[in-house]
Design a protein around this motif. Structure first.
Motif, PDB file in Angstrom:
ATOM      1  N   ALA A 263       0.819  -1.213   0.000  1.00  0.00           N
ATOM      2  CA  ALA A 263       0.000   0.000   0.000  1.00  0.00           C
ATOM      3  C   ALA A 263       0.845   1.252   0.000  1.00  0.00           C
ATOM      4  O   ALA A 263       0.421   2.296  -0.490  1.00  0.00           O
ATOM      5  N   GLY A 264       2.078   1.156   0.556  1.00  0.00           N
ATOM      6  CA  GLY A 264       2.900   2.352   0.650  1.00  0.00           C
ATOM      7  C   GLY A 264       3.446   2.831  -0.678  1.00  0.00           C
ATOM      8  O   GLY A 264       3.958   3.936  -0.775  1.00  0.00           O
ATOM      9  N   THR A 265       3.390   2.017  -1.735  1.00  0.00           N
ATOM     10  CA  THR A 265       3.934   2.420  -3.024  1.00  0.00           C
ATOM     11  C   THR A 265       2.945   3.221  -3.852  1.00  0.00           C
ATOM     12  O   THR A 265       3.319   3.755  -4.890  1.00  0.00           O
ATOM     13  N   VAL A 266       1.709   3.290  -3.475  1.00  0.00           N
ATOM     14  CA  VAL A 266       0.673   4.033  -4.193  1.00  0.00           C
ATOM     15  C   VAL A 266       0.019   5.007  -3.228  1.00  0.00           C
ATOM     16  O   VAL A 266      -0.339   4.633  -2.108  1.00  0.00           O
ATOM     17  N   ALA A 267      -0.152   6.255  -3.660  1.00  0.00           N
ATOM     18  CA  ALA A 267      -0.740   7.280  -2.787  1.00  0.00           C
ATOM     19  C   ALA A 267      -2.261   7.195  -2.847  1.00  0.00           C
ATOM     20  O   ALA A 267      -2.938   8.066  -3.399  1.00  0.00           O
ATOM     21  N   TYR A 268      -2.809   6.131  -2.264  1.00  0.00           N
ATOM     22  CA  TYR A 268      -4.257   5.943  -2.294  1.00  0.00           C
ATOM     23  C   TYR A 268      -4.991   7.083  -1.603  1.00  0.00           C
ATOM     24  O   TYR A 268      -6.097   7.456  -1.997  1.00  0.00           O
ATOM     25  N   LEU A 269      -4.395   7.632  -0.566  1.00  0.00           N
ATOM     26  CA  LEU A 269      -5.036   8.743   0.135  1.00  0.00           C
ATOM     27  C   LEU A 269      -5.218   9.936  -0.797  1.00  0.00           C
ATOM     28  O   LEU A 269      -6.218  10.651  -0.714  1.00  0.00           O
ATOM     29  N   ALA A 270      -4.270  10.157  -1.702  1.00  0.00           N
ATOM     30  CA  ALA A 270      -4.404  11.237  -2.678  1.00  0.00           C
ATOM     31  C   ALA A 270      -5.596  10.993  -3.585  1.00  0.00           C
ATOM     32  O   ALA A 270      -6.306  11.937  -3.976  1.00  0.00           O
ATOM     33  N   HIS A 271      -5.857   9.736  -3.949  1.00  0.00           N
ATOM     34  CA  HIS A 271      -7.028   9.407  -4.755  1.00  0.00           C
ATOM     35  C   HIS A 271      -8.313   9.772  -4.001  1.00  0.00           C
ATOM     36  O   HIS A 271      -9.234  10.351  -4.570  1.00  0.00           O
ATOM     37  N   VAL A 272      -8.350   9.398  -2.733  1.00  0.00           N
ATOM     38  CA  VAL A 272      -9.534   9.683  -1.911  1.00  0.00           C
ATOM     39  C   VAL A 272      -9.762  11.189  -1.804  1.00  0.00           C
ATOM     40  O   VAL A 272     -10.888  11.679  -1.970  1.00  0.00           O
ATOM     41  N   LEU A 273      -8.708  11.941  -1.553  1.00  0.00           N
ATOM     42  CA  LEU A 273      -8.837  13.387  -1.387  1.00  0.00           C
ATOM     43  C   LEU A 273      -9.206  14.065  -2.696  1.00  0.00           C
ATOM     44  O   LEU A 273     -10.024  14.996  -2.720  1.00  0.00           O
ATOM     45  N   GLY A 274      -8.609  13.627  -3.810  1.00  0.00           N
ATOM     46  CA  GLY A 274      -8.960  14.198  -5.099  1.00  0.00           C
ATOM     47  C   GLY A 274     -10.414  13.927  -5.460  1.00  0.00           C
ATOM     48  O   GLY A 274     -11.115  14.809  -5.967  1.00  0.00           O
ATOM     49  N   PHE A 275     -10.876  12.713  -5.200  1.00  0.00           N
ATOM     50  CA  PHE A 275     -12.267  12.342  -5.473  1.00  0.00           C
ATOM     51  C   PHE A 275     -13.222  13.209  -4.660  1.00  0.00           C
ATOM     52  O   PHE A 275     -14.219  13.734  -5.191  1.00  0.00           O
ATOM     53  N   ALA A 276     -12.924  13.372  -3.373  1.00  0.00           N
ATOM     54  CA  ALA A 276     -13.779  14.184  -2.508  1.00  0.00           C
ATOM     55  C   ALA A 276     -13.805  15.640  -2.965  1.00  0.00           C
ATOM     56  O   ALA A 276     -14.868  16.286  -2.982  1.00  0.00           O
ATOM     57  N   ALA A 277     -12.647  16.175  -3.363  1.00  0.00           N
ATOM     58  CA  ALA A 277     -12.591  17.560  -3.831  1.00  0.00           C
ATOM     59  C   ALA A 277     -13.423  17.733  -5.095  1.00  0.00           C
ATOM     60  O   ALA A 277     -14.180  18.711  -5.241  1.00  0.00           O
ATOM     61  N   GLY A 278     -13.306  16.803  -6.042  1.00  0.00           N
ATOM     62  CA  GLY A 278     -14.075  16.897  -7.277  1.00  0.00           C
ATOM     63  C   GLY A 278     -15.563  16.811  -7.046  1.00  0.00           C
ATOM     64  O   GLY A 278     -16.348  17.549  -7.659  1.00  0.00           O
ATOM     65  N   MET A 279     -15.965  15.936  -6.148  1.00  0.00           N
ATOM     66  CA  MET A 279     -17.390  15.785  -5.865  1.00  0.00           C
ATOM     67  C   MET A 279     -17.957  17.037  -5.198  1.00  0.00           C
ATOM     68  O   MET A 279     -19.059  17.493  -5.534  1.00  0.00           O
ATOM     69  N   LEU A 280     -17.211  17.606  -4.261  1.00  0.00           N
ATOM     70  CA  LEU A 280     -17.674  18.813  -3.579  1.00  0.00           C
ATOM     71  C   LEU A 280     -17.761  20.003  -4.533  1.00  0.00           C
ATOM     72  O   LEU A 280     -18.710  20.797  -4.469  1.00  0.00           O
ATOM     73  N   LEU A 281     -16.795  20.133  -5.439  1.00  0.00           N
ATOM     74  CA  LEU A 281     -16.800  21.242  -6.383  1.00  0.00           C
ATOM     75  C   LEU A 281     -17.946  21.121  -7.391  1.00  0.00           C
ATOM     76  O   LEU A 281     -18.522  22.128  -7.816  1.00  0.00           O
ATOM     77  N   ALA A 282     -18.266  19.903  -7.791  1.00  0.00           N
ATOM     78  CA  ALA A 282     -19.321  19.694  -8.793  1.00  0.00           C
ATOM     79  C   ALA A 282     -20.712  19.625  -8.196  1.00  0.00           C
ATOM     80  O   ALA A 282     -21.701  19.786  -8.929  1.00  0.00           O
ATOM     81  N   TRP A 283     -20.816  19.411  -6.906  1.00  0.00           N
ATOM     82  CA  TRP A 283     -22.128  19.201  -6.288  1.00  0.00           C
ATOM     83  C   TRP A 283     -23.107  20.349  -6.545  1.00  0.00           C
ATOM     84  O   TRP A 283     -24.290  20.095  -6.832  1.00  0.00           O
ATOM     85  N   PRO A 284     -22.688  21.621  -6.463  1.00  0.00           N
ATOM     86  CA  PRO A 284     -23.649  22.708  -6.717  1.00  0.00           C
ATOM     87  C   PRO A 284     -24.218  22.718  -8.135  1.00  0.00           C
ATOM     88  O   PRO A 284     -25.243  23.371  -8.377  1.00  0.00           O
ATOM     89  N   LEU A 285     -23.580  22.021  -9.080  1.00  0.00           N
ATOM     90  CA  LEU A 285     -24.047  22.017 -10.465  1.00  0.00           C
ATOM     91  C   LEU A 285     -25.040  20.904 -10.751  1.00  0.00           C
ATOM     92  O   LEU A 285     -25.537  20.797 -11.873  1.00  0.00           O
ATOM     93  N   ARG A 286     -25.346  20.088  -9.762  1.00  0.00           N
ATOM     94  CA  ARG A 286     -26.223  18.937  -9.996  1.00  0.00           C
ATOM     95  C   ARG A 286     -27.600  19.354 -10.481  1.00  0.00           C
ATOM     96  O   ARG A 286     -28.152  18.750 -11.400  1.00  0.00           O
TER      97      ARG A 286
END
Length: 282
Positions: A227-250
Motif C-alpha cells: 500500500a505504501g507504493t501508491v498514494a491511495y489517500l491522494a485518490h480519496v482526497l482528489g475524489f472528494a474535492a471533485g465531488m464537492l466542487l461539482a455538487w452545486p451544479l447537480r
C-alpha cells in the motif's frame, strides 16, 4: 475491481482539454528517462539513476511541499562505486525547483506503461462529460485544483516523506468524483474479471462508488501488500474535492438520453431531447 470501457453519455462539444491532457501525458512519458522502452518502468542501474534524478527535479515531494525547502544533496543521475558497491551518486542540486510548481509537473509524470494507460483510460471515459458540463476553461481549472488538493492533502499527512509523488491520479480522481455527482445514473459498460472478462452495463454510482470504496480501504493499507507504493489517500482526497466542487451544479445538469441503436456512440445524435438546446446553468 471492474474495468470501465465506455459510458452511454452523449456530449454536445468536443472535449479538447481532455484530449490535450491525454496527449501531454503520453508525450511526457515518452520523454521520461528509461520509460518508453519498458513495460514496467524497470531497467539497469544507470537508467535507474537517471530516472531518480529526473523525478527528484520534476516530481512533487511531500516534505518539500510542507517545509518549502529543498534537500542539500540530490541524485545527480550518475553511477558511482562506494563501500557498499555500485550506486547512484548524490550531490548539491544544480537546478532551482519550486515545490508548488512541482505539483503541476508531477501530474504529467507516470512510473510505467500500466500506470499511464490506467489513468488515461479513466480520463478518456469520464473526462469528456465533465468537460462538457463545466466548459473548457473551468474544466482545466477544476482539474488543476483537484490535483493540488490531492497532492497537498497527502503531503500534510506524510509531511516527512521524501518519496516523489507522480501521476495524474489525484486530478483524475477529482474528475471521477464530479462525474458521480453530475451523472450518477448514467450506464457504464465495464469488464468484470470472472473466469475471463464479463461485460456488464452498470450505473455510474455503482462503478465509481465501488472504486472510491476500494481506494479508501487501500489508503489504510488493507487488502494490499504494498500500500505504501501508491498514494491511495491522494485518490480519496482528489475524489472528494471533485465531488464537492461539482455538487452545486447537480440541479442544472439534465440526465443525458441514451441514443437508440447506438450503444457505443459518444456524441448526441440528431433528434435526441437536448440536441441543439442549452442546459440550465451553463
Amino acid at each position: 475491481m471492474v474495468i470501465p470501457v465506455h459510458d452511454v453519455n452523449p456530449t454536445r462539444r468536443t472535449p479538447w482539454v481532455t484530449y490535450a491532457l491525454i496527449a501531454a501525458g503520453f508525450v511526457v512519458f515518452l520523454r521520461t528517462p528509461g520509460m518508453a522502452g519498458s513495460v514496467t518502468g524497470e531497467g539497469g542501474l544507470a537508467q535507474l539513476c537517471r530516472l531518480e534524478s529526473f523525478l527528484d527535479q520534476w516530481a512533487a515531494v511531500p516534505r518539500e511541499l510542507i517545509h518549502e525547502r529543498l534537500p542539500r544533496l540530490v541524485p545527480t543521475g550518475q553511477v558511482g562505486v562506494g563501500p557498499a558497491g555500485p550506486g547512484c551518486l548524490v550531490g548539491p542540486p544544480d537546478y532551482d525547483k519550486s515545490p508548488p510548481l512541482s505539483v503541476l509537473t508531477s501530474m504529467f509524470l507516470h512510473g510505467s506503461w500500466l500506470h499511464l494507460l490506467g489513468n488515461m483510460l479513466f480520463l478518456w471515459i469520464f473526462g469528456d462529460n465533465v468537460e462538457d458540463r463545466l466548459g473548457h476553461v473551468r474544466y482545466l481549472l477544476f482539474y488543476g485544483v483537484c490535483g493540488y488538493a490531492a497532492a497537498y492533502g497527502f503531503a500534510f499527512v506524510n509531511a516527512d516523506s521524501g518519496t516523489p509523488m507522480i501521476g495524474a491520479s489525484g486530478a483524475i480522481a477529482g474528475v471521477l468524483g464530479a462525474y458521480l455527482a453530475l451523472f450518477p445514473r448514467v450506464r457504464v459498460w465495464v469488464l468484470v474479471p470472472f473466469l475471463l472478462f464479463l461485460p456488464l452495463r452498470l450505473p455510474a454510482w455503482t462503478v465509481l462508488g465501488a472504486w472510491f470504496a476500494l481506494q479508501a480501504v487501500y489508503s489504510y493499507g488493507a487488502g494490499v501488500s504494498q500500500a505504501g507504493t501508491v498514494a491511495y489517500l491522494a485518490h480519496v482526497l482528489g475524489f472528494a474535492a471533485g465531488m464537492l466542487l461539482a455538487w452545486p451544479l447537480r440541479r442544472g445538469t439534465l440526465p443525458p438520453p441514451e441514443p437508440p441503436g447506438a450503444v457505443w456512440g459518444r456524441r448526441a445524435r440528431p433528434g435526441t431531447p437536448w440536441q441543439g438546446q442549452s442546459r440550465p446553468g451553463w
